[in-house]
Design a protein around this motif. Structure first.
Motif, PDB file in Angstrom:
ATOM      1  N   ALA A 238       0.573  -1.209   0.142  1.00 18.14           N
ATOM      2  CA  ALA A 238      -0.217   0.082   0.175  1.00 18.14           C
ATOM      3  C   ALA A 238       0.854   1.369  -0.080  1.00 18.14           C
ATOM      4  O   ALA A 238       1.980   0.990   0.295  1.00 18.14           O
ATOM      5  CB  ALA A 238      -1.374  -0.516   1.027  1.00 18.14           C
ATOM      6  N   SER A 239       0.530   2.001  -0.506  1.00 13.16           N
ATOM      7  CA  SER A 239       1.099   3.567  -0.579  1.00 13.16           C
ATOM      8  C   SER A 239       0.417   4.800  -0.905  1.00 13.16           C
ATOM      9  O   SER A 239      -0.620   4.944  -1.794  1.00 13.16           O
ATOM     10  CB  SER A 239       2.309   3.753  -1.601  1.00 13.16           C
ATOM     11  N   TRP A 240       0.531   6.220  -0.442  1.00 10.53           N
ATOM     12  CA  TRP A 240       0.183   7.598  -0.876  1.00 10.53           C
ATOM     13  C   TRP A 240       0.611   7.877  -0.743  1.00 10.53           C
ATOM     14  O   TRP A 240       2.244   7.714  -0.226  1.00 10.53           O
ATOM     15  CB  TRP A 240      -0.740   7.866   0.642  1.00 10.53           C
ATOM     16  N   VAL A 241       0.905   8.868  -1.769  1.00 13.71           N
ATOM     17  CA  VAL A 241       1.294  10.952  -1.554  1.00 13.71           C
ATOM     18  C   VAL A 241       1.144  11.871  -1.527  1.00 13.71           C
ATOM     19  O   VAL A 241      -0.544  11.333  -1.941  1.00 13.71           O
ATOM     20  CB  VAL A 241       2.524  10.443  -3.216  1.00 13.71           C
ATOM     21  N   SER A 253      -3.654  24.820  -1.973  1.00 18.00           N
ATOM     22  CA  SER A 253      -3.060  23.138  -2.769  1.00 18.00           C
ATOM     23  C   SER A 253      -3.110  22.094  -2.212  1.00 18.00           C
ATOM     24  O   SER A 253      -2.297  22.665  -1.970  1.00 18.00           O
ATOM     25  CB  SER A 253      -2.159  24.234  -4.135  1.00 18.00           C
ATOM     26  N   TYR A 254      -3.793  20.936  -2.418  1.00 14.12           N
ATOM     27  CA  TYR A 254      -3.058  20.021  -2.147  1.00 14.12           C
ATOM     28  C   TYR A 254      -3.769  18.665  -3.248  1.00 14.12           C
ATOM     29  O   TYR A 254      -4.534  18.908  -4.016  1.00 14.12           O
ATOM     30  CB  TYR A 254      -4.140  19.920  -1.315  1.00 14.12           C
ATOM     31  N   ARG A 255      -2.799  17.570  -3.211  1.00 13.82           N
ATOM     32  CA  ARG A 255      -2.743  16.667  -3.889  1.00 13.82           C
ATOM     33  C   ARG A 255      -2.677  15.805  -3.136  1.00 13.82           C
ATOM     34  O   ARG A 255      -1.846  15.597  -2.220  1.00 13.82           O
ATOM     35  CB  ARG A 255      -1.917  16.919  -4.811  1.00 13.82           C
ATOM     36  N   MET A 256      -2.947  15.014  -3.622  1.00 12.56           N
ATOM     37  CA  MET A 256      -3.217  13.560  -2.616  1.00 12.56           C
ATOM     38  C   MET A 256      -3.524  12.436  -3.587  1.00 12.56           C
ATOM     39  O   MET A 256      -4.372  11.522  -4.291  1.00 12.56           O
ATOM     40  CB  MET A 256      -3.331  13.498  -1.246  1.00 12.56           C
ATOM     41  N   SER A 257      -2.485  11.278  -3.556  1.00 10.22           N
ATOM     42  CA  SER A 257      -2.670   9.504  -4.491  1.00 10.22           C
ATOM     43  C   SER A 257      -2.718   8.896  -3.115  1.00 10.22           C
ATOM     44  O   SER A 257      -1.662   8.639  -2.770  1.00 10.22           O
ATOM     45  CB  SER A 257      -1.940   9.639  -5.471  1.00 10.22           C
ATOM     46  N   TRP A 258      -3.028   7.398  -3.554  1.00 13.84           N
ATOM     47  CA  TRP A 258      -3.437   5.996  -2.609  1.00 13.84           C
ATOM     48  C   TRP A 258      -3.168   5.457  -3.739  1.00 13.84           C
ATOM     49  O   TRP A 258      -3.960   4.735  -4.340  1.00 13.84           O
ATOM     50  CB  TRP A 258      -3.949   6.019  -1.255  1.00 13.84           C
ATOM     51  N   TYR A 259      -2.924   4.192  -3.289  1.00 10.74           N
ATOM     52  CA  TYR A 259      -3.105   3.139  -3.992  1.00 10.74           C
ATOM     53  C   TYR A 259      -3.404   1.961  -2.678  1.00 10.74           C
ATOM     54  O   TYR A 259      -2.493   1.744  -1.875  1.00 10.74           O
ATOM     55  CB  TYR A 259      -0.750   3.028  -4.981  1.00 10.74           C
ATOM     56  N   ALA A 260      -4.438   1.103  -3.946  1.00 11.01           N
ATOM     57  CA  ALA A 260      -4.578  -0.030  -3.020  1.00 11.01           C
ATOM     58  C   ALA A 260      -4.672  -1.454  -3.354  1.00 11.01           C
ATOM     59  O   ALA A 260      -5.202  -1.339  -4.817  1.00 11.01           O
ATOM     60  CB  ALA A 260      -5.803   0.171  -1.890  1.00 11.01           C
ATOM     61  N   ASP A 261      -4.008  -2.339  -3.029  1.00  8.52           N
ATOM     62  CA  ASP A 261      -3.805  -4.100  -3.443  1.00  8.52           C
ATOM     63  C   ASP A 261      -5.089  -4.938  -2.781  1.00  8.52           C
ATOM     64  O   ASP A 261      -4.475  -5.106  -1.862  1.00  8.52           O
ATOM     65  CB  ASP A 261      -2.589  -4.431  -3.660  1.00  8.52           C
ATOM     66  N   PHE A 266      -7.622  -7.282  -8.677  1.00 10.30           N
ATOM     67  CA  PHE A 266      -8.732  -5.710  -8.153  1.00 10.30           C
ATOM     68  C   PHE A 266      -6.981  -4.517  -7.116  1.00 10.30           C
ATOM     69  O   PHE A 266      -6.904  -5.067  -6.610  1.00 10.30           O
ATOM     70  CB  PHE A 266      -9.266  -5.821  -7.268  1.00 10.30           C
ATOM     71  N   THR A 267      -7.260  -3.795  -8.289  1.00 12.09           N
ATOM     72  CA  THR A 267      -5.879  -2.512  -7.774  1.00 12.09           C
ATOM     73  C   THR A 267      -6.468  -1.566  -7.733  1.00 12.09           C
ATOM     74  O   THR A 267      -7.171  -1.527  -8.786  1.00 12.09           O
ATOM     75  CB  THR A 267      -4.487  -3.066  -8.118  1.00 12.09           C
ATOM     76  N   MET A 268      -6.266   0.034  -7.356  1.00 14.11           N
ATOM     77  CA  MET A 268      -6.636   0.948  -7.399  1.00 14.11           C
ATOM     78  C   MET A 268      -6.141   1.944  -6.563  1.00 14.11           C
ATOM     79  O   MET A 268      -4.970   1.737  -5.899  1.00 14.11           O
ATOM     80  CB  MET A 268      -8.492   1.024  -6.762  1.00 14.11           C
ATOM     81  N   LEU A 269      -5.933   2.822  -7.787  1.00 12.51           N
ATOM     82  CA  LEU A 269      -5.451   3.994  -7.195  1.00 12.51           C
ATOM     83  C   LEU A 269      -6.622   5.292  -7.288  1.00 12.51           C
ATOM     84  O   LEU A 269      -7.270   5.330  -8.100  1.00 12.51           O
ATOM     85  CB  LEU A 269      -3.787   4.462  -7.805  1.00 12.51           C
ATOM     86  N   GLY A 270      -6.882   6.199  -6.123  1.00 11.60           N
ATOM     87  CA  GLY A 270      -7.504   7.347  -6.253  1.00 11.60           C
ATOM     88  C   GLY A 270      -6.810   8.880  -5.764  1.00 11.60           C
ATOM     89  O   GLY A 270      -5.577   8.642  -4.982  1.00 11.60           O
ATOM     90  N   CYS A 271      -7.147   9.744  -6.790  1.00 14.70           N
ATOM     91  CA  CYS A 271      -6.322  10.844  -7.073  1.00 14.70           C
ATOM     92  C   CYS A 271      -7.096  11.665  -6.365  1.00 14.70           C
ATOM     93  O   CYS A 271      -8.399  12.082  -6.997  1.00 14.70           O
ATOM     94  CB  CYS A 271      -6.096  10.847  -8.565  1.00 14.70           C
ATOM     95  N   ILE A 272      -6.317  12.756  -5.686  1.00 10.63           N
ATOM     96  CA  ILE A 272      -7.629  13.914  -5.827  1.00 10.63           C
ATOM     97  C   ILE A 272      -6.587  14.553  -5.093  1.00 10.63           C
ATOM     98  O   ILE A 272      -5.277  15.084  -5.578  1.00 10.63           O
ATOM     99  CB  ILE A 272      -7.144  13.720  -3.581  1.00 10.63           C
TER     100      ILE A 272
END
Length: 349
Positions: A238-241, A253-261, A266-272
């Motif tokens: 798992a990871s996030w930035v 200003s805010y940017r954030m993304s997270w990765y889930a396995d 099924f893997t996904m990436l959420g980007c904000i």
């Protein structure tokens, strides 16, 4: 590098979030010179973030009436909780709390180096050993004479390849079955503070993070960036930035993304991405990718929304004037995510 070594074994404990001193008298030696400038008051980034960011989001017991899209607020893990909460590990306030813990550890090391006259001992070796325990601690303080290189897989998030810092503190703590390490480089002067913090832990899971934090002390503007990677006890990564910074003295200003396995299939990436004024209006854009490395966004769940200072929905999309703050091209995509443990910028020793 010139260096000051402090080796501490036994009851002087360096913990992941706390530094506790209570040495035995088995073997103990202190030598060195002193710096009469006294201790440094390090920044509290939790307080600085609240100057520009929306407040900690707490999910309501029931979705407020009049909401146009409840995915932001509904369910056990509402999207706003992942963005501005303090319980989800990838949320802004959880990450800033971790950063401040690291800086508090740094402050504790500095307190350790104060002698009986109240001055900081600088050229120091301290050794203590308690043979009745298996606890091992190492603290090393160095003066940095060249720029610190950013690990390759963190460079996209940091936005630079190296940073100039003045001093480095390395802290390690281990017992059978558990270990952690903090490495904190920093530069503090009258006008600014800069930190680069690396942490790793190994027990039932293995994790690492790298935080960069800058504050202009003249106007309290900040730029904070983080990269986190872990492997759970089930072997899943798992990871996030993230990056939060001040814009035009009072906006964020805010940017954030997270990765889930979740499974082999099924893997996904959420980007904000978003920004605005916490006391007036701010906008957020959410783009999910499934699988995480997909080239095309999952259009079924993508969201655009403007909020007021209490997280009430304003309209049904991005308000005029906020378009530049939610540019999809500026999101952290899959290619920016870490895919392995992050190494220390200063090596393991």
């Amino acid at each position: 590098m010139s260096k000051i070594m402090i080796r501490i074994f036994g009851c002087l404990m360096v913990c992941a979030l706390l530094f506790v001193a209570g040495c035995s008298d088995d073997q103990n030696s202190v030598t060195g010179t002193t710096d009469n400038q006294g201790t440094t008051d390090f920044a509290n980034f939790g307080e600085l973030v609240t100057l520009i960011a929306p407040p900690v989001y707490t999910a309501p017991a029931n979705t407020p009436s009049g909401q146009y899209d409840s995915m932001w607020t509904d369910g056990s893990y509402p999207l706003l909780g992942k963005v501005f909460g303090n319980s989800e590990p990838m949320s802004l306030y959880s990450n800033i709390e971790n950063l401040d813990h690291a800086i508090s550890v740094l402050a504790s090391v500095q307190q350790m180096m104060i002698d009986s006259t109240g001055t900081i001992v600088t050229d120091t070796i301290i050794e203590s050993y308690d043979s009745t325990t298996n606890i091992a601690n190492v603290v090393e303080v160095q003066t940095l004479v060249s720029n610190t290189a950013i690990p390759t897989q963190a460079q996209n998030i940091m936005g630079f390849t190296s940073v100039q810092l003045d001093n480095l503190v390395k802290m390690g703590y281990s017992i059978p079955g558990y270990s952690n390490n903090y490495h904190i480089g920093y530069a503090v002067n009258d006008s600014s503070e800069t930190y680069l913090t690396w942490f790793t832990k190994q027990d039932s899971l293995t994790e690492s993070f790298l935080y960069y934090a800058f504050v202009n002390k003249l106007d309290s503007s900040i730029d904070v960036r983080g990269v986190f990677y872990k492997v759970e006890s089930n072997g899943k990564p798992a990871s996030w930035v993230y990056n939060i910074k001040t814009v035009d003295s009072s906006d964020f200003s805010y940017r954030m993304s997270w990765y889930a396995d979740f499974s082999p299939d099924f893997t996904m990436l959420g980007c904000i991405i978003g920004g605005g004024n916490k006391d007036d209006l701010f906008a957020l854009r959410y783009r999910p990718y499934n699988p995480a490395d997909a080239q095309v966004v999952d259009s079924m769940f993508m969201l655009d929304q403007t909020f007021d200072s209490q997280y009430n929905y304003i309209g049904t999309g991005i308000a005029a004037g906020f378009e530049s703050m939610v540019n999809e091209a500026d999101m952290f995509k899959y290619g920016s995510m870490p895919t392995a443990l992050i190494p220390s910028p200063w090596g393991t020793n």
